[in-house]
Motif scaffolding. Structure first.
Motif, mmCIF file in Angstrom:
data_model
loop_
_atom_site.group_PDB
_atom_site.id
_atom_site.type_symbol
_atom_site.label_atom_id
_atom_site.label_comp_id
_atom_site.label_asym_id
_atom_site.label_seq_id
_atom_site.Cartn_x
_atom_site.Cartn_y
_atom_site.Cartn_z
ATOM 1 N N TYR A 193 0.870 -1.222 -0.168
ATOM 2 C CA TYR A 193 -0.072 -0.147 0.052
ATOM 3 C C TYR A 193 0.866 1.323 -0.006
ATOM 4 O O TYR A 193 0.582 2.229 -0.674
ATOM 5 N N ARG A 194 2.021 1.227 0.749
ATOM 6 C CA ARG A 194 2.921 2.444 0.579
ATOM 7 C C ARG A 194 3.194 2.651 -0.649
ATOM 8 O O ARG A 194 3.398 3.773 -1.363
ATOM 9 N N ILE A 236 0.444 4.217 -2.531
ATOM 10 C CA ILE A 236 0.202 5.360 -2.388
ATOM 11 C C ILE A 236 1.250 6.438 -3.078
ATOM 12 O O ILE A 236 0.853 7.615 -3.498
ATOM 13 N N VAL A 239 -9.463 4.586 0.439
ATOM 14 C CA VAL A 239 -9.344 3.183 0.101
ATOM 15 C C VAL A 239 -10.648 2.438 0.442
ATOM 16 O O VAL A 239 -11.439 2.712 1.394
ATOM 17 N N GLN A 266 -9.700 -2.163 3.843
ATOM 18 C CA GLN A 266 -8.277 -2.273 3.676
ATOM 19 C C GLN A 266 -7.549 -0.931 4.204
ATOM 20 O O GLN A 266 -6.627 -0.641 4.049
ATOM 21 N N ALA A 278 -3.629 0.049 4.668
ATOM 22 C CA ALA A 278 -3.402 1.327 4.194
ATOM 23 C C ALA A 278 -2.611 2.218 5.077
ATOM 24 O O ALA A 278 -1.404 2.612 4.762
ATOM 25 N N ASN A 303 2.798 3.492 7.584
ATOM 26 C CA ASN A 303 2.702 4.376 6.497
ATOM 27 C C ASN A 303 2.451 5.784 6.583
ATOM 28 O O ASN A 303 3.140 6.650 5.937
ATOM 29 N N ILE A 315 -5.874 8.942 5.927
ATOM 30 C CA ILE A 315 -6.627 7.847 5.171
ATOM 31 C C ILE A 315 -7.917 7.524 5.529
ATOM 32 O O ILE A 315 -8.414 7.326 6.853
ATOM 33 N N LYS A 352 -8.960 0.968 -5.543
ATOM 34 C CA LYS A 352 -8.176 0.917 -4.492
ATOM 35 C C LYS A 352 -7.751 2.046 -3.634
ATOM 36 O O LYS A 352 -7.881 2.275 -2.487
ATOM 37 N N ILE A 353 -7.653 3.073 -4.561
ATOM 38 C CA ILE A 353 -6.755 4.201 -3.983
ATOM 39 C C ILE A 353 -7.491 5.416 -4.681
ATOM 40 O O ILE A 353 -7.512 5.288 -5.912
#
Length: 266
Positions: free
Chosen positions: A193-194, A197, A217, A221, A225, A232, A245, A253-254
């Motif tokens: 996830y990092r 992002i 997200v 999740q 994240a 993160n 977040i 996803k993002i």
């Protein structure tokens, strides 16, 4: 043992038996027995696809044994093939791990299990570790490798059914070194996830030019994240970016909900 399990297989019961075994224990005779006793999934303890690593760790089988067994299992058409990979064995490095993954992926298993090495007291690896002959890879490097493998497996439709050892008091008591963490998979998913992002932020210019951002997200999740212990959040904070977040309902996803550049520009 197979006979004792038969009464539990059938209508409204279990559909079959999953076993794991050594690659050099597979033969047509064995597979006939397994098929006739409702075994439906066979996992092979490949561990590495480098003969140098297999020999150094006294595994007692070769890469060719793994490839032969996998192809024979698939030729029957009634077994799901699983392969098990061990990260960080004696004499291994990043290159051999990626080579192992490439050869495992080429065999098109349905599932894989990935086990970073845990060095236990009273073992040959433990002796090598104590003597200084065996110097394991850096923990963070192993997380990077496993994070990459998760992503690659997803691309290929290979199900990673286990990543890291189960939490165990015995392991924690006997552990000398290695890569044990009770939430190892979550560490790897957080690292992925990092990266995602960072890629999303990179679409808006240099990350160093971003002051703050709100990212959404999928709700399920959010913890991944954010990362283990907000890893993160802290990572981007160290880069000068304040990240919030939040969750959303759809499958994307993002999403960047709001981004503020240095100087106040949105």
């Amino acid at each position: 043992l197979l006979g004792a399990a038969q009464e539990f297989i059938g209508n409204d019961k279990f559909k079959g038996i999953r076993i794991s075994t050594r690659p050099d224990y597979i033969s047509t005779e064995i597979l006939d027995i397994l098929r006739d006793n409702h075994v439906t999934a066979i996992e092979l303890g490949a561990q590495s696809m480098s003969d140098v690593v297999l020999e150094a760790n006294e595994r007692g089988h070769t890469v060719q044994d793994v490839e032969n067994a996998a192809k024979l299992i698939k030729s029957y058409g009634c077994f799901d093939l699983g392969l098990q990979m061990m990260i960080g064995l004696y004499k291994s490095n990043r290159e051999t791990e990626l080579e192992t993954w490439s050869k495992i992926a080429a065999l098109s298993p349905k599932t894989v299990r990935i086990y970073p090495v845990v060095i236990l007291n009273g073992t040959r690896l433990g002796e090598l570790y104590k003597s200084g002959e065996y110097k394991p890879m850096d923990f963070d490097e192993v997380v990077k490798i496993c994070s990459y493998l998760l992503t690659e497996a997803d691309k290929l439709g290979i199900d990673v059914i286990k990543l890291g050892l189960h939490a165990s008091e015995v392991v924690e008591e006997q552990m000398l070194g290695g890569f044990y963490h009770p939430a190892f998979r979550e560490l790897c998913e957080g690292r992925n996830y990092r990266r995602l992002i960072a890629e999303e932020l990179g679409k808006h210019g240099n990350i160093s030019d971003i002051a703050s951002v709100v990212i959404s997200v999928p709700k399920r999740q959010i913890s991944k994240a954010i990362g283990q212990k907000k890893a993160n959040i802290e990572y981007f904070k160290d880069l000068g970016v304040n990240i919030k977040i939040v969750g959303h309902e759809d499958s994307d996803k993002i999403k960047i909900n709001e981004i503020i550049m240095r100087g106040g520009e949105k």
